[in-house]
Design an enzyme around this catalytic site. Structure first.
Site, mmCIF file in Angstrom:
data_model
loop_
_atom_site.group_PDB
_atom_site.id
_atom_site.type_symbol
_atom_site.label_atom_id
_atom_site.label_comp_id
_atom_site.label_asym_id
_atom_site.label_seq_id
_atom_site.Cartn_x
_atom_site.Cartn_y
_atom_site.Cartn_z
ATOM 1 N N GLU A 259 -0.640 -8.304 -6.560
ATOM 2 C CA GLU A 259 0.481 -7.410 -6.881
ATOM 3 C C GLU A 259 0.598 -7.068 -8.361
ATOM 4 O OE1 GLU A 259 3.689 -8.575 -3.493
ATOM 5 O OE2 GLU A 259 3.538 -9.958 -5.155
HETATM 6 C C1 TNX Z 1 4.169 -11.324 -1.520
HETATM 7 S S1 TNX Z 1 1.672 -12.644 -0.807
HETATM 8 C C2 TNX Z 1 3.757 -12.093 -2.593
HETATM 9 C C3 TNX Z 1 4.691 -13.067 -3.178
HETATM 10 C C4 TNX Z 1 6.036 -13.049 -2.521
HETATM 11 C C5 TNX Z 1 5.853 -12.897 -1.032
HETATM 12 C C6 TNX Z 1 7.118 -12.977 -0.255
HETATM 13 C C7 TNX Z 1 1.455 -12.494 -2.287
HETATM 14 C C8 TNX Z 1 0.116 -12.764 -2.721
HETATM 15 N N1 TNX Z 1 2.477 -12.123 -3.068
HETATM 16 O O1 TNX Z 1 4.813 -12.837 -4.568
HETATM 17 O O2 TNX Z 1 6.697 -14.220 -2.816
HETATM 18 O O3 TNX Z 1 5.233 -11.658 -0.777
HETATM 19 O O4 TNX Z 1 6.862 -12.994 1.126
#
Ligand code: TNX
Length: 525
Positions: A342
């Site tokens: 992300e």
């Molecule tokens: C996505 S899954 C994220 C996390 C959040 C999560 C909440 C991922 C690699 N990153 O930063 O906590 O969703 O479900």
């Protein structure tokens, strides 16, 4: 199914029916709850044959007999510590010469020179002996968890249960895991979890034969482990958490305690320091490496994707070198997790350049790199692992010979709500009731991949909505055992109707262990 002290084993539906006929012949018509036989073993073993005849009974004089040196003796001690409080018996640990031929629980470590899984074991129960054998101590430890589940749930009690009968029906089990990596991830960054709480989570993993605890040690809201060369990371970066409040961090001694507690249960800690995004806490401590769109200060919200270290700044790599170096030195496992998820504020080229540099830093400190699936865009070493979570981009890594760890958010994310009414949890990926978590096959989950491309499965528990271990348990139970069985058991042995019965039987253990769980309407509790 247990009737008059007899347990019937049920690997497939038709095997259950056979068991019911025997039960009817002996005891009349079966009651409805007996029809699908809940022997207690979860994850279900590779092969399991009940052999009939009188059970083995643990009595006041039953010893554990150890063959195979110190590492076998350590596993014997962990079994004795399980058996002593609830049985109230002395449970001596003896050598074969001391034990002679009396009824006993034998733990035998016999290296056999084969190359199979270290976690393989065989377990045979007859009236006169329990014989657990493995080529590696890890196999003995996994076998002890099976033995534990063959005993009545009250074996988990911390108080002596004087009226209980500690009998184990005769059975022969051959067992080994389907996948080498069966993990759970705990996010200690969004909310901090104490060492004791992490140990409770490790206890849960151990019961279901999981072998990896991935700790998400840093995020925008907190940096949770002391780095001596960079003290501000925890002095400034650990003071908050989601929703405000104190935050917290692990000293090096704390971290060593967690590593040791896990290792005693043959569980490897995989440390994650998320980068280049999810870094606000570190940036608030060392703002000179920030390229964020927001000024860095303690952050207690739940937005993602907005923070990043400056990938063109040499100071960023000096900071990461210190972090990766000190954490690697404290972590006996092979892998270091660099996050990589992300990142919404970098171009693709900048992101790739960053991942490739960090990959070299990880190698410099003697570790292999794992990261979330986004790192598949970079040129990876063949030893890397990409952790799939949302899409199909993990397959990009296969062209470099890297492997995939499956954590599909709509199956394995323990922070998703069970139903729309679940008080804790998020909903962005899916509502995940136990059956959704259980009924899928890793080998066919991603298009264009086969079982050989996978190292295993992992269930992440993000902690935006949970503040303590009781809340964590209500999201993990009963779905974590479902993922544990997905990772351990052969696909052909897994059947929902049988699983839900075995799962229901587990709840009595959770009660003794003080573990909260969600009473899913899909399970006949
Ligand atoms: C996505 S899954 C994220 C996390 C959040 C999560 C909440 C991922 C690699 N990153 O930063 O906590 O969703 O479900």
């Amino acid at each position: 199914m247990t009737r008059s002290g007899m347990t019937f084993v049920c690997l497939r539906r038709h095997a259950c029916v056979l068991a019911v006929f025997v039960a009817m012949a002996c005891h009349g018509m079966p009651r409805a709850q007996d029809v699908v036989a809940p022997h207690g073993v979860l994850p279900i073993p590779q092969s399991m044959q009940s052999s009939g005849g009188p059970p083995f009974v643990i009595s006041a004089t039953t010893p554990i007999v150890v063959e195979g040196g110190d590492s076998a003796a350590n596993v014997a001690r962990s079994l004795a510590m399980l058996l002593r409080p609830s049985t109230g018996h002395a449970i001596a640990i003896l050598s074969p010469a001391e034990a002679g031929t009396q009824p006993a629980i034998w733990l035998s470590l016999r290296p056999d020179g084969t190359t199979g899984s270290d976690e393989r074991y065989s377990l045979t129960v007859t009236q006169n002996a329990v014989r657990l054998a493995a080529a590696h101590p890890a196999g003995l430890f996994r076998g002890v968890q099976t033995l534990r589940q063959l005993l009545p749930a009250a074996i988990e009690s911390h108080m002596a249960m004087e009226k209980a009968s500690w009998s184990i029906a005769p059975v022969t089990i051959e067992d080994a895991p389907r996948f080498a990596w069966r993990g759970a991830m705990l996010d200690v960054a969004r909310h901090f979890f104490t060492v004791k709480e992490v140990e409770q989570y490790i206890d849960l993993l151990a019961l279901y034969k999981m072998n990896v605890l991935h700790l998400h040690l840093s995020d925008d809201q907190g940096f949770r482990v002391v780095i001596d060369a960079r003290p501000r990371l925890t002095e400034i970066g650990a003071v908050s958490q989601v929703g405000g409040g104190e935050g917290g961090f692990y000293t090096k001694a704390d971290y060593a305690t967690i590593v040791r507690y896990a290792a005693d249960r043959f569980i490897t800690i995989v440390p994650e320091v998320d980068m280049p995004g999810h870094t606000n806490a570190a940036l608030s401590a060392y703002p000179e490496v920030a390229c964020s769109v927001r000024p860095s200060a303690p952050y207690a919200g739940t937005d993602v994707g907005w923070s990043t270290v400056c990938v063109d700044n040499e100071a960023s790599y000096a900071l990461l070198d210190d972090i990766i170096g000190e954490i690697s030195a404290m972590s006996p496992g092979k892998y270091f997790h660099v996050g990589g998820d992300e990142v919404h504020t970098l171009t693709s080229a900048k992101y790739i350049q960053f991942v490739e540099r960090v990959q070299d830093l990880v190698a410099k400190h003697g570790k292999l790199m794992i990261g979330w699936e986004e790192i598949g865009k970079a040129h990876l070493r063949s030893t890397a692992i990409v952790q799939q979570w949302k899409g199909d981009s993990a397959q990009l890594a296969l062209k470099y010979g890297a492997k995939i760890l499956l954590s599909p958010a709509n199956k394995t994310y323990l922070d998703m709500k069970y139903t729309a009414d679940t008080p804790l949890g998020l909903t962005w990926a899916a509502l995940i009731d136990v059956r959704d978590a259980y009924e899928w096959d890793p080998a066919t989950f991603l298009t264009g991949t086969t079982e050989q491309d996978l190292v295993g499965v992992e269930a992440p528990l993000w902690s935006e909505t949970i503040r303590n271990i009781s809340a964590a348990m209500t999201l993990a139970l009963p779905r974590l055992p479902a993922i544990a069985e997905v990772g351990w058991s052969p696909q052909q042995n897994r059947h929902w109707e049988d699983f839900r019965e075995r799962l229901a039987a587990q709840s009595r253990r959770w009660d003794y262990l003080g573990m909260n769980y969600y009473r899913s309407g899909q399970v006949p509790w």
